[in-house]
Design a protein around this motif. Structure first.
Motif, short mmCIF file in Angstrom:
data_model
loop_
_atom_site.label_atom_id
_atom_site.label_comp_id
_atom_site.label_asym_id
_atom_site.label_seq_id
_atom_site.Cartn_x
_atom_site.Cartn_y
_atom_site.Cartn_z
N ARG A 183 -11.86 3.98 5.45
CA ARG A 183 -12.67 3.86 4.24
C ARG A 183 -14.15 4.09 4.56
O ARG A 183 -14.88 4.68 3.78
CB ARG A 183 -12.45 2.52 3.56
N GLN A 184 -14.60 3.60 5.71
CA GLN A 184 -15.99 3.78 6.12
C GLN A 184 -16.28 5.25 6.41
O GLN A 184 -17.38 5.73 6.20
CB GLN A 184 -16.29 2.96 7.36
N ARG A 185 -15.28 5.98 6.89
CA ARG A 185 -15.45 7.38 7.22
C ARG A 185 -15.39 8.29 6.00
O ARG A 185 -15.79 9.43 6.05
CB ARG A 185 -14.40 7.81 8.26
N ILE A 226 -5.44 9.00 3.39
CA ILE A 226 -6.04 8.98 4.72
C ILE A 226 -5.92 10.38 5.31
O ILE A 226 -4.83 10.96 5.32
CB ILE A 226 -5.33 7.97 5.64
N VAL A 227 -7.02 10.91 5.81
CA VAL A 227 -6.99 12.21 6.48
C VAL A 227 -6.12 12.05 7.72
O VAL A 227 -6.27 11.09 8.49
CB VAL A 227 -8.42 12.67 6.84
N ASP A 228 -5.19 12.98 7.92
CA ASP A 228 -4.20 12.80 8.99
C ASP A 228 -4.81 12.70 10.39
O ASP A 228 -4.30 11.99 11.25
CB ASP A 228 -3.10 13.86 8.94
N PHE A 262 0.86 -1.19 0.00
CA PHE A 262 0.00 0.00 0.00
C PHE A 262 0.89 1.23 0.00
O PHE A 262 1.84 1.32 0.79
CB PHE A 262 -0.90 0.05 1.24
N LEU A 263 0.58 2.15 -0.87
CA LEU A 263 1.20 3.46 -0.92
C LEU A 263 0.24 4.38 -0.16
O LEU A 263 -0.87 4.62 -0.61
CB LEU A 263 1.33 3.89 -2.38
N ILE A 264 0.65 4.85 1.02
CA ILE A 264 -0.24 5.60 1.90
C ILE A 264 0.14 7.07 1.87
O ILE A 264 1.31 7.43 2.05
CB ILE A 264 -0.14 5.10 3.36
#
Length: 81
Positions: A78-80, A57-59, A15-17
């Motif tokens: 992902r749900q958020r 991803i929001v920090d 995964f590239l995050i």
């Protein structure tokens, strides 16, 4: 000269995050960067025969849920989204 925030190796791939602050989707270059990262993941997946996926991803979510196992962290953010 792009450098992702994190690269995570899991069974079956990588995964590239990229962590982003609130309002990240309002920034002009975010869509272009995301598209380039997704394209890069597709190309490197073909080349290496291993799955690479790009995730933003929001920090604040990352900070809040970073103690979760990685798959749970991904499911939660992902749900958020």
């Amino acid at each position: 000269h792009y450098r992702p925030d994190f690269v995570v190796r899991v069974d079956g791939g990588f995964f590239l995050i990229e962590t982003k602050g609130a309002g990240w989707d309002q920034q002009a270059n975010v869509e272009r960067k995301a598209g380039a990262a997704e394209e890069w993941c597709e190309r490197v997946s073909e080349f290496t025969k291993q799955a690479w996926r790009y995730v933003k991803i929001v920090d604040s979510d990352f900070a809040r849920f970073q103690s979760l196992p990685f798959t749970q962290l991904l499911d939660t953010v992902r749900q958020r989204a």
